[in-house]
Design a protein around this motif. Structure first.
Motif, PDB file in Angstrom:
ATOM      1  N   MET A  19       0.827  -1.199   0.000  1.00  0.00           N
ATOM      2  CA  MET A  19       0.000   0.000   0.000  1.00  0.00           C
ATOM      3  C   MET A  19       0.864   1.252   0.000  1.00  0.00           C
ATOM      4  O   MET A  19       1.832   1.355   0.742  1.00  0.00           O
ATOM      5  N   ARG A  20       0.500   2.198  -0.845  1.00  0.00           N
ATOM      6  CA  ARG A  20       1.235   3.460  -0.929  1.00  0.00           C
ATOM      7  C   ARG A  20       0.801   4.397   0.189  1.00  0.00           C
ATOM      8  O   ARG A  20      -0.373   4.518   0.501  1.00  0.00           O
ATOM      9  N   GLY A  21       1.782   5.053   0.772  1.00  0.00           N
ATOM     10  CA  GLY A  21       1.474   6.011   1.822  1.00  0.00           C
ATOM     11  C   GLY A  21       0.583   7.128   1.321  1.00  0.00           C
ATOM     12  O   GLY A  21      -0.267   7.648   2.044  1.00  0.00           O
ATOM     13  N   ASN A  22       0.756   7.489   0.042  1.00  0.00           N
ATOM     14  CA  ASN A  22      -0.057   8.549  -0.534  1.00  0.00           C
ATOM     15  C   ASN A  22      -1.518   8.132  -0.634  1.00  0.00           C
ATOM     16  O   ASN A  22      -2.433   8.949  -0.487  1.00  0.00           O
ATOM     17  N   ALA A  23      -1.762   6.833  -0.864  1.00  0.00           N
ATOM     18  CA  ALA A  23      -3.140   6.339  -0.930  1.00  0.00           C
ATOM     19  C   ALA A  23      -3.802   6.449   0.430  1.00  0.00           C
ATOM     20  O   ALA A  23      -4.982   6.821   0.537  1.00  0.00           O
ATOM     21  N   VAL A  24      -3.053   6.123   1.478  1.00  0.00           N
ATOM     22  CA  VAL A  24      -3.574   6.258   2.838  1.00  0.00           C
ATOM     23  C   VAL A  24      -3.896   7.723   3.127  1.00  0.00           C
ATOM     24  O   VAL A  24      -4.960   8.050   3.671  1.00  0.00           O
ATOM     25  N   TYR A  25      -2.979   8.597   2.733  1.00  0.00           N
ATOM     26  CA  TYR A  25      -3.150  10.019   2.992  1.00  0.00           C
ATOM     27  C   TYR A  25      -4.383  10.568   2.277  1.00  0.00           C
ATOM     28  O   TYR A  25      -5.188  11.300   2.870  1.00  0.00           O
ATOM     29  N   GLN A  26      -4.552  10.224   1.002  1.00  0.00           N
ATOM     30  CA  GLN A  26      -5.688  10.733   0.235  1.00  0.00           C
ATOM     31  C   GLN A  26      -7.015  10.233   0.797  1.00  0.00           C
ATOM     32  O   GLN A  26      -7.993  10.982   0.884  1.00  0.00           O
ATOM     33  N   ALA A  27      -7.044   8.951   1.192  1.00  0.00           N
ATOM     34  CA  ALA A  27      -8.271   8.408   1.790  1.00  0.00           C
ATOM     35  C   ALA A  27      -8.577   9.119   3.102  1.00  0.00           C
ATOM     36  O   ALA A  27      -9.739   9.415   3.407  1.00  0.00           O
ATOM     37  N   PHE A  28      -7.533   9.418   3.879  1.00  0.00           N
ATOM     38  CA  PHE A  28      -7.728  10.105   5.144  1.00  0.00           C
ATOM     39  C   PHE A  28      -8.242  11.526   4.924  1.00  0.00           C
ATOM     40  O   PHE A  28      -9.131  11.989   5.647  1.00  0.00           O
ATOM     41  N   VAL A  29      -7.694  12.212   3.929  1.00  0.00           N
ATOM     42  CA  VAL A  29      -8.135  13.585   3.643  1.00  0.00           C
ATOM     43  C   VAL A  29      -9.613  13.603   3.276  1.00  0.00           C
ATOM     44  O   VAL A  29     -10.369  14.482   3.720  1.00  0.00           O
ATOM     45  N   ARG A  30     -10.040  12.638   2.468  1.00  0.00           N
ATOM     46  CA  ARG A  30     -11.459  12.585   2.094  1.00  0.00           C
ATOM     47  C   ARG A  30     -12.342  12.396   3.334  1.00  0.00           C
ATOM     48  O   ARG A  30     -13.384  13.037   3.477  1.00  0.00           O
ATOM     49  N   ALA A  31     -11.908  11.511   4.232  1.00  0.00           N
ATOM     50  CA  ALA A  31     -12.679  11.275   5.459  1.00  0.00           C
ATOM     51  C   ALA A  31     -12.648  12.507   6.355  1.00  0.00           C
ATOM     52  O   ALA A  31     -13.656  12.867   6.979  1.00  0.00           O
ATOM     53  N   ARG A  32     -11.497  13.154   6.419  1.00  0.00           N
ATOM     54  CA  ARG A  32     -11.349  14.345   7.267  1.00  0.00           C
ATOM     55  C   ARG A  32     -12.282  15.453   6.811  1.00  0.00           C
ATOM     56  O   ARG A  32     -12.921  16.127   7.629  1.00  0.00           O
ATOM     57  N   VAL A  33     -12.367  15.654   5.507  1.00  0.00           N
ATOM     58  CA  VAL A  33     -13.251  16.685   4.965  1.00  0.00           C
ATOM     59  C   VAL A  33     -14.708  16.339   5.258  1.00  0.00           C
ATOM     60  O   VAL A  33     -15.511  17.203   5.635  1.00  0.00           O
ATOM     61  N   LYS A  34     -15.052  15.068   5.112  1.00  0.00           N
ATOM     62  CA  LYS A  34     -16.424  14.626   5.351  1.00  0.00           C
ATOM     63  C   LYS A  34     -16.819  14.837   6.814  1.00  0.00           C
ATOM     64  O   LYS A  34     -17.937  15.257   7.114  1.00  0.00           O
ATOM     65  N   VAL A  35     -15.884  14.557   7.715  1.00  0.00           N
ATOM     66  CA  VAL A  35     -16.166  14.688   9.148  1.00  0.00           C
ATOM     67  C   VAL A  35     -16.038  16.124   9.627  1.00  0.00           C
ATOM     68  O   VAL A  35     -16.716  16.551  10.558  1.00  0.00           O
ATOM     69  N   GLY A  36     -15.139  16.887   8.976  1.00  0.00           N
ATOM     70  CA  GLY A  36     -14.905  18.258   9.396  1.00  0.00           C
ATOM     71  C   GLY A  36     -13.928  18.373  10.543  1.00  0.00           C
ATOM     72  O   GLY A  36     -14.063  19.241  11.414  1.00  0.00           O
ATOM     73  N   VAL A  37     -12.917  17.496  10.537  1.00  0.00           N
ATOM     74  CA  VAL A  37     -11.891  17.501  11.578  1.00  0.00           C
ATOM     75  C   VAL A  37     -10.602  18.092  11.000  1.00  0.00           C
ATOM     76  O   VAL A  37     -10.123  17.640   9.962  1.00  0.00           O
ATOM     77  N   ASP A  38     -10.056  19.093  11.662  1.00  0.00           N
ATOM     78  CA  ASP A  38      -8.864  19.778  11.162  1.00  0.00           C
ATOM     79  C   ASP A  38      -7.597  19.157  11.745  1.00  0.00           C
ATOM     80  O   ASP A  38      -6.915  19.764  12.578  1.00  0.00           O
ATOM     81  N   VAL A  39      -7.289  17.934  11.354  1.00  0.00           N
ATOM     82  CA  VAL A  39      -6.056  17.271  11.766  1.00  0.00           C
ATOM     83  C   VAL A  39      -5.453  16.579  10.550  1.00  0.00           C
ATOM     84  O   VAL A  39      -6.178  16.197   9.625  1.00  0.00           O
ATOM     85  N   SER A  40      -4.141  16.442  10.545  1.00  0.00           N
ATOM     86  CA  SER A  40      -3.465  15.719   9.477  1.00  0.00           C
ATOM     87  C   SER A  40      -3.284  14.267   9.908  1.00  0.00           C
ATOM     88  O   SER A  40      -3.495  13.923  11.076  1.00  0.00           O
ATOM     89  N   TYR A  41      -2.870  13.422   8.972  1.00  0.00           N
ATOM     90  CA  TYR A  41      -2.648  12.023   9.339  1.00  0.00           C
ATOM     91  C   TYR A  41      -1.540  11.921  10.386  1.00  0.00           C
ATOM     92  O   TYR A  41      -1.632  11.127  11.322  1.00  0.00           O
TER      93      TYR A  41
END
Length: 277
Positions: free
Chosen positions: A184-206
Motif C-alpha cells: 500500500m502506498r502512503g499517498n493512498a492512505v493520505y488521500q483516503a484520510f483527507v477525504r474522510a477528514r473533509v467529510k467529518v470536518g476535523v482539522d487534523v493531518s494524518y
C-alpha cells in the motif's frame, strides 16, 4: 546576510549582528529564512571560536533563530470514531494504528502480516516504508534507532478491526496492500484520510494522529518512559529513563486507552463493519 560576507571575522561584532538582524526583519525576507540564516551564522561563529579565530560568538540575540514548531492538532476519541466510520474500510486499521498506537505512516505501510500478533494483541514495528517524492522508488528500511524497532500493545477495542483487516484486506506477506495486491502506498492512505477528514470536518493531518496517540496515552496514565518506548523515540538524555520502564506497562497503557475510548462515547464506540471495496 550578503553585507556580512566581505567582513573579516573579527569585524563581525555583536552590534554588527544586531544591526543586520534588525534590518533583515524589516526587509521582505520571511522569518523562516531569516532564522535559518541566523542559525547558520551562529554555527559558523561557533566553529571560529573553537578554532581560536575569535574570542566570543557575536550571535547573542535572545530568541533569534529559534525554530518554533507549529502546534499540532489533536483528535478526540469521538472524532477518531467518526474518521474510522467515514473512511474507506480498507484504510480503517491504518487510522486506528496511528491514532491509538502512535505508528507513523511509513511504519503502518511497512507492517508485515507476521508483525501483527492477533493472539497477544501486539504489533511489531520492524520496518519503515519509504517513498521518495523525486522518484518512483519505494523501499523498506530499518528504523533510524533501536528504539524505533519495538512492540506496541494494541488497545483491546482496536483488535476487532485488525482481525477484520487480516481477513479481508491483508496480503500474504504485507498487512497493508492496495487493490492490486502491491504494498500500500502512503499517498493512498493520505488521500483516503483527507477525504474522510473533509467529510467529518476535523482539522487534523494524518501525522497528527500520531500526536493524538501520544496525548491519549498520556491521558491514560503513561509515563514519559512509557511514551518513549511506545512511540519509538530515542535520545541520549532519555536513555536512563528507559531502564525504569516497567515490563508490562505498555499492555496496561493499551487497556487504559480502550477505557478512555469508551468513557463518554458508549454510543459512538467503533462498530465492526465489513464493506468490501
Amino acid at each position: 546576510m550578503t553585507e556580512l560576507l566581505d567582513l573579516p571575522l573579527i569585524a563581525i561584532t555583536p552590534p554588527v549582528v544586531r544591526s543586520w538582524y534588525a534590518k533583515a526583519l524589516l526587509g521582505e525576507g520571511g522569518k523562516t529564512s531569516i532564522g535559518q540564516s541566523y542559525r547558520f551564522l551562529r554555527a559558523v561563529m561557533n566553529s571560529a571560536k573553537r578554532d581560536g579565530a575569535i574570542m566570543i560568538n557575536p550571535c547573542q540575540i535572545p530568541g533569534a533563530g529559534t525554530d518554533k514548531a507549529k502546534e499540532r492538532g489533536i483528535a478526540t476519541p469521538g472524532q477518531i470514531v467518526d474518521l474510522v466510520e467515514s473512511i474507506t474500510p480498507r484504510y480503517r486499521a491504518a487510522v486506528l494504528l496511528a491514532a491509538w498506537c502512535g505508528l507513523r505512516r511509513g511504519e503502518v505501510c511497512g507492517l508485515r502480516t507476521a508483525d501483527v500478533d492477533l493472539v497477544d494483541g501486539v504489533v511489531w514495528v520492524r520496518k519503515n516504508r519509504v517513498e521518495l517524492l523525486e522518484s518512483p522508488k519505494k523501499y523498506d528500511k530499518d528504523p533510524k534507532t533501536d528504539a524505533g524497532r519495538r512492540p506496541v500493545s494494541v488497545p483491546p477495542h482496536v483488535m476487532p478491526y485488525l482481525r477484520d483487516h487480516m481477513k479481508e484486506w491483508a496480503g500474504r506477506d504485507r498487512f497493508f496492500v492496495g487493490k492490486d495486491g502491491q504494498p500500500m502506498r502512503g499517498n493512498a492512505v493520505y488521500q483516503a484520510f483527507v477525504r474522510a477528514r473533509v467529510k467529518v470536518g476535523v482539522d487534523v493531518s494524518y501525522h497528527d494522529l500520531r500526536h493524538t496517540g501520544q496525548t491519549l496515552a498520556a491521558s491514560a496514565g503513561a509515563t514519559l518512559a512509557d511514551l518513549k518506548k511506545r512511540l519509538g523515540h530515542a535520545s541520549a538524555a532519555a536513555s536512563l529513563r528507559y531502564l525504569h520502564a516497567v515490563e508490562g506497562r505498555d499492555k496496561e497503557v493499551a487497556d487504559q486507552l480502550s477505557k478512555l475510548a469508551a468513557h463518554g462515547n458508549a454510543a459512538k464506540l467503533p462498530k465492526t463493519i465489513i464493506v468490501k471495496h
